[in-house]
Design a protein around this motif. Structure first.
Motif, PDB file in Angstrom:
ATOM      1  N   ASP A  85     -96.231  70.643  84.900  1.00  0.00           N
ATOM      2  CA  ASP A  85     -96.680  70.223  83.529  1.00  0.00           C
ATOM      3  C   ASP A  85     -98.388  70.051  83.721  1.00  0.00           C
ATOM      4  O   ASP A  85     -98.676  69.168  84.537  1.00  0.00           O
ATOM      5  N   HIS A 119     -96.958  74.185  80.250  1.00  0.00           N
ATOM      6  CA  HIS A 119     -95.877  74.078  81.590  1.00  0.00           C
ATOM      7  C   HIS A 119     -95.603  75.304  82.233  1.00  0.00           C
ATOM      8  O   HIS A 119     -95.464  76.430  81.615  1.00  0.00           O
ATOM      9  N   VAL A 147     -88.482  68.498  79.508  1.00  0.00           N
ATOM     10  CA  VAL A 147     -89.841  69.171  78.920  1.00  0.00           C
ATOM     11  C   VAL A 147     -89.337  69.511  77.787  1.00  0.00           C
ATOM     12  O   VAL A 147     -88.256  70.098  77.297  1.00  0.00           O
TER      13      VAL A 147
END
Length: 177
Positions: A85, A119, A147
């Protein structure tokens, strides 16, 4: 497609365990009503990431109950993913630039634009665990982490969007030195 359709597609086609997440409201608050939470980013289900599933019946139920819910991927061994990330506000852009010099193939991975950066998706690697602050603006999500996935919304007003979609590109191995 609505969020429930997307959640079902991820579970069915990619075999990714999915969970429903609260959503951000246009005024910058969270659908849960708390002013102290991570707006638009925490699970709607009691046991959080532990309830992530590929069972499309359960997923359809969740997204019928919470039509506006964001959706998340449970990272790690069960989904065969590790996600890096990059948060541009925290220095992630500079960290990404430095990584590209050392690992030029990094740009070939599956990539999702987030509300504050992006990401990068890689195949699961045993021994890599969740880590906040790996580098400036860089966190890692693996076992026990999650996520948000497109088309989830972000408190910034942006939506998550695929730059290099997992439906069109394979999840690659993490670059090695």
């Amino acid at each position: 497609m609505n969020n429930g359709d997307w959640a079902t597609k991820y579970a069915k086609e990619l075999k990714w365990p999915i969970l429903p997440i609260v959503w951000a409201i246009l005024n910058g608050s969270c659908s849960c009503g708390s002013i102290e939470c991570s707006a638009g980013k925490h699970p709607l289900v009691k046991n959080g990431v532990l309830e992530a599933t590929t069972n499309t019946g359960i997923i359809k139920h969740w997204f019928h109950k919470w039509e506006q819910a964001n959706l998340a991927l449970a990272t790690g061994e069960d989904s065969n993913t590790v996600v890096v990330d990059f948060d541009f506000v925290g220095g992630g852009a500079e960290s990404y630039t430095k990584l590209l010099v050392e690992y030029p193939d990094f740009k070939d991975c599956v990539i999702c634009k987030t509300g504050a950066g992006f990401h990068a998706y890689f195949q699961y690697v045993e021994g890599i665990s969740n880590k906040v602050g790996l580098f400036a603006g860089v966190d890692i999500r693996s076992n026990g982490g999650y996520v948000l996935l497109p088309p989830s919304n972000h408190i910034s007003g942006n939506s998550y969007k695929w730059i290099r979609s997992p439906f069109e590109h394979p999840i690659t191995e993490m670059p090695e030195k």
